[in-house]
Design a protein around this motif. Structure first.
Motif, PDB file in Angstrom:
ATOM      1  N   ASN A   2       0.819  -1.211   0.000  1.00 33.74           N
ATOM      2  CA  ASN A   2       0.000   0.000   0.000  1.00 33.74           C
ATOM      3  C   ASN A   2       0.850   1.257   0.000  1.00 33.74           C
ATOM      4  N   GLY A   3       1.948   1.228   0.743  1.00 32.76           N
ATOM      5  CA  GLY A   3       2.848   2.378   0.761  1.00 32.76           C
ATOM      6  C   GLY A   3       3.446   2.632  -0.606  1.00 32.76           C
ATOM      7  N   ASP A   4       3.794   1.553  -1.322  1.00 30.57           N
ATOM      8  CA  ASP A   4       4.333   1.692  -2.667  1.00 30.57           C
ATOM      9  C   ASP A   4       3.283   2.263  -3.627  1.00 30.57           C
ATOM     10  N   VAL A   5       2.053   1.784  -3.491  1.00 30.61           N
ATOM     11  CA  VAL A   5       0.978   2.283  -4.348  1.00 30.61           C
ATOM     12  C   VAL A   5       0.757   3.771  -4.091  1.00 30.61           C
ATOM     13  N   ASP A   6       0.738   4.153  -2.829  1.00 30.09           N
ATOM     14  CA  ASP A   6       0.561   5.574  -2.491  1.00 30.09           C
ATOM     15  C   ASP A   6       1.705   6.411  -3.050  1.00 30.09           C
ATOM     16  N   ARG A   7       2.915   5.924  -2.907  1.00 30.53           N
ATOM     17  CA  ARG A   7       4.075   6.666  -3.414  1.00 30.53           C
ATOM     18  C   ARG A   7       4.011   6.778  -4.938  1.00 30.53           C
ATOM     19  N   PHE A   8       3.684   5.670  -5.595  1.00 28.43           N
ATOM     20  CA  PHE A   8       3.574   5.668  -7.053  1.00 28.43           C
ATOM     21  C   PHE A   8       2.519   6.677  -7.496  1.00 28.43           C
ATOM     22  N   ARG A   9       1.372   6.675  -6.820  1.00 30.12           N
ATOM     23  CA  ARG A   9       0.292   7.617  -7.128  1.00 30.12           C
ATOM     24  C   ARG A   9       0.762   9.058  -6.949  1.00 30.12           C
ATOM     25  N   ARG A  10       1.422   9.349  -5.833  1.00 25.93           N
ATOM     26  CA  ARG A  10       1.911  10.719  -5.580  1.00 25.93           C
ATOM     27  C   ARG A  10       2.908  11.139  -6.647  1.00 25.93           C
ATOM     28  N   PHE A  13       1.065  11.874  -9.904  1.00 27.17           N
ATOM     29  CA  PHE A  13       0.369  13.160  -9.831  1.00 27.17           C
ATOM     30  C   PHE A  13       1.364  14.313  -9.885  1.00 27.17           C
ATOM     31  N   SER A  14       2.512  14.170  -9.251  1.00 24.84           N
ATOM     32  CA  SER A  14       3.535  15.219  -9.325  1.00 24.84           C
ATOM     33  C   SER A  14       3.998  15.419 -10.756  1.00 24.84           C
ATOM     34  N   LEU A  15       4.226  14.317 -11.452  1.00 19.18           N
ATOM     35  CA  LEU A  15       4.622  14.401 -12.854  1.00 19.18           C
ATOM     36  C   LEU A  15       3.497  15.013 -13.688  1.00 19.18           C
ATOM     37  N   GLY A  16       2.254  14.632 -13.391  1.00 22.61           N
ATOM     38  CA  GLY A  16       1.099  15.160 -14.111  1.00 22.61           C
ATOM     39  C   GLY A  16       0.910  16.659 -13.928  1.00 22.61           C
ATOM     40  N   ARG A  17       1.359  17.180 -12.798  1.00 18.66           N
ATOM     41  CA  ARG A  17       1.273  18.632 -12.592  1.00 18.66           C
ATOM     42  C   ARG A  17       2.241  19.376 -13.505  1.00 18.66           C
ATOM     43  N   LEU A  18       3.296  18.690 -13.917  1.00 15.66           N
ATOM     44  CA  LEU A  18       4.289  19.298 -14.797  1.00 15.66           C
ATOM     45  C   LEU A  18       3.959  19.074 -16.277  1.00 15.66           C
ATOM     46  N   HIS A  19       3.442  17.886 -16.585  1.00 15.28           N
ATOM     47  CA  HIS A  19       3.132  17.497 -17.962  1.00 15.28           C
ATOM     48  C   HIS A  19       1.866  16.666 -17.952  1.00 15.28           C
TER      49      HIS A  19
END
Length: 156
Positions: A2-10, A13-19
């Motif tokens: 679950n921690g990996d999934v949360d990190r992957f999601r974050r 989303f961080s990348l999506g804010r840029l592109h």
């Protein structure tokens, strides 16, 4: 996990804010009269040649009814042509025309340049790791348990 999934999601989303993650070709749409689904259709048809309407719809993530409109517009512009399967007349395939192939080549150059800019941000070890991870994900999603052969893989 679950921690990996949360990190992957974050991270996504961080990348999506840029592109844009939905459509990294969005900037191409601004320089051409084509819509994003039309560009993606041309890219898929350029990569894999003739595709059925159903397969094209699946790859674009749209319904078969919607893909009909996309193909109608591309056909009107002279980029694609429809062909009936000689063995099963219900099956309709789309393929690029000569004009569509020219547009595809331009789009493909744009995609390759963008990929090059992205990959140059990674060192050789990171690129190898990225390729290994992508190949592993593809193999795990493939019915045969290995990556499918890629059209044109040896030609680039």
């Amino acid at each position: 996990m679950n921690g990996d999934v949360d990190r992957f999601r974050r991270l996504l989303f961080s990348l999506g804010r840029l592109h844009s993650l939905r459509d990294p070709l969005a900037s191409s749409c601004e320089r051409t009269p084509l819509t994003a689904p039309q560009i993606h259709a041309l890219l898929w048809l350029g990569q894999d040649e003739a595709l059925t309407m159903g397969e094209l719809a699946r790859r674009l993530g749209i319904t078969e009814k919607t893909v009909t409109g996309v193909v109608d517009r591309l056909e009107r512009e002279g980029h694609v042509q429809r062909e009936r399967d000689p063995e099963d007349r219900r099956v309709v395939r789309c393929r690029l025309t000569a004009a569509g192939t020219r547009v595809y080549r331009k789009l493909d150059r744009t995609v390759l340049q963008g990929m090059g800019r992205m990959l140059e941000r990674l060192d050789a070890n990171d690129r190898r790791a990225l390729f290994r991870i992508l190949e592993k994900l593809i193999a795990s999603a493939s019915p045969e348990g290995r990556p499918p052969s890629l059209p044109g893989a040896g030609s680039r």
